[in-house]
Enzyme design. Structure first.
Site, PDB file in Angstrom:
ATOM      1  N   ARG A  47       0.842  -1.196   0.000  1.00  0.00           N
ATOM      2  CA  ARG A  47       0.000   0.000   0.000  1.00  0.00           C
ATOM      3  C   ARG A  47       0.870   1.236   0.000  1.00  0.00           C
ATOM      4  O   ARG A  47       1.890   1.289   0.683  1.00  0.00           O
ATOM      5  CB  ARG A  47      -0.898   0.018   1.244  1.00  0.00           C
ATOM      6  CG  ARG A  47      -1.802   1.249   1.311  1.00  0.00           C
ATOM      7  CD  ARG A  47      -2.542   1.318   2.642  1.00  0.00           C
ATOM      8  NE  ARG A  47      -1.647   1.439   3.780  1.00  0.00           N
ATOM      9  CZ  ARG A  47      -1.067   2.571   4.174  1.00  0.00           C
ATOM     10  NH1 ARG A  47      -1.272   3.697   3.518  1.00  0.00           N
ATOM     11  NH2 ARG A  47      -0.275   2.592   5.224  1.00  0.00           N
ATOM     12  N   VAL A  48       0.454   2.224  -0.777  1.00  0.00           N
ATOM     13  CA  VAL A  48       1.031   3.562  -0.694  1.00  0.00           C
ATOM     14  C   VAL A  48      -0.104   4.523  -0.411  1.00  0.00           C
ATOM     15  O   VAL A  48      -1.262   4.244  -0.732  1.00  0.00           O
ATOM     16  CB  VAL A  48       1.798   3.976  -1.978  1.00  0.00           C
ATOM     17  CG1 VAL A  48       3.079   3.176  -2.125  1.00  0.00           C
ATOM     18  CG2 VAL A  48       0.940   3.853  -3.209  1.00  0.00           C
ATOM     19  N   SER A  49       0.228   5.653   0.182  1.00  0.00           N
ATOM     20  CA  SER A  49      -0.805   6.583   0.633  1.00  0.00           C
ATOM     21  C   SER A  49      -1.348   7.481  -0.464  1.00  0.00           C
ATOM     22  O   SER A  49      -2.508   7.845  -0.446  1.00  0.00           O
ATOM     23  CB  SER A  49      -0.263   7.464   1.761  1.00  0.00           C
ATOM     24  OG  SER A  49       0.118   6.663   2.840  1.00  0.00           O
ATOM     25  N   THR A  50      -0.512   7.884  -1.388  1.00  0.00           N
ATOM     26  CA  THR A  50      -0.961   8.838  -2.401  1.00  0.00           C
ATOM     27  C   THR A  50      -0.651   8.318  -3.792  1.00  0.00           C
ATOM     28  O   THR A  50       0.204   7.455  -3.981  1.00  0.00           O
ATOM     29  CB  THR A  50      -0.275  10.212  -2.226  1.00  0.00           C
ATOM     30  OG1 THR A  50       1.116  10.045  -2.485  1.00  0.00           O
ATOM     31  CG2 THR A  50      -0.488  10.769  -0.845  1.00  0.00           C
ATOM     32  N   GLN A  59       3.010   8.308  -5.197  1.00  0.00           N
ATOM     33  CA  GLN A  59       3.964   7.282  -4.795  1.00  0.00           C
ATOM     34  C   GLN A  59       3.756   6.035  -5.651  1.00  0.00           C
ATOM     35  O   GLN A  59       2.690   5.833  -6.219  1.00  0.00           O
ATOM     36  CB  GLN A  59       3.764   6.933  -3.317  1.00  0.00           C
ATOM     37  CG  GLN A  59       3.991   8.098  -2.377  1.00  0.00           C
ATOM     38  CD  GLN A  59       3.611   7.738  -0.947  1.00  0.00           C
ATOM     39  OE1 GLN A  59       2.618   7.069  -0.713  1.00  0.00           O
ATOM     40  NE2 GLN A  59       4.409   8.192   0.007  1.00  0.00           N
TER      41      GLN A  59
END
Length: 191
Positions: free
Chosen positions: A15-18, A21
């Site tokens: 998972r990445v937040s934005t 990324q």
């Protein structure tokens, strides 16, 4: 595929937040850890509605190993992390983090650390509850109204009661004050 091959699947979660990324580094590490299937998403960890995480948790079978590159990819708070790991363990699966070898439910050290983590999650939950209650009490002492603002002023409430007593219907009153019939009903005690 044999029954043994179905068990002990290594499932990765990345998972990445934005959207700025990329998942590339995590995917490379998870593939290197022999993850047969990798669930991936671009969403902040603060969201509880992470579709891919939920899909993975629902697909768990006994013996599966959920693997992440770092535990912060799985959750943002100790409480959330413990809740997710509990779901994994309750499904008779294992959890491990590549960057934190102590976070491996397949080892006695990992189980001990996660038990301590569970205790910390309880403390965190109690601290949040205490701070919230203290903030609410301070606001009440300052005379701040808690919750949603009332839809009608005190004068409007009196007018509604008077008009209802004079025979106005719930629908008429609700329409004239731009509120639901249930608001008028609660105010006048009529159903």
């Amino acid at each position: 595929m044999t029954k043994n091959e179905l068990q002990n699947r290594c499932l990765g979660y990345a998972r990445v937040s934005t959207y700025g990324q990329t998942l590339d580094a995590q995917l490379e590490q998870l593939r290197g850890a022999a993850c047969a299937k990798i669930y991936r998403e671009k969403v902040t960890g603060a969201h509880s509605d992470r579709r891919e995480l939920l899909k993975m948790l629902n697909a768990l079978a006994p013996g599966d190993v959920v693997t992440v590159t770092r535990i912060d990819r799985l959750a943002r708070s100790t409480f959330d992390l413990f809740a997710i790991i509990k779901q994994i363990v309750d499904a008779k699966a294992q959890f491990r983090s590549l960057a934190e070898p102590w976070a491996d439910t397949g080892t006695s050290t990992g189980r001990l650390m996660l038990a301590v983590l569970g205790g910390l999650a309880d403390v965190e939950r109690d601290l949040i509850r205490t701070r919230t209650a203290e903030g609410r009490n301070r606001a009440k002492k300052r005379g701040q109204h808690m919750g949603r603002p009332p839809k009608l002023t005190d004068a409007q409430k009196e007018e509604v009661r008077r008009r209802r007593a004079e025979g106005a219907t719930l629908t008429e009153l609700a329409r004239s004050y731009n509120v639901g019939k249930s608001t008028i009903s609660r105010l006048t005690g009529a159903f």
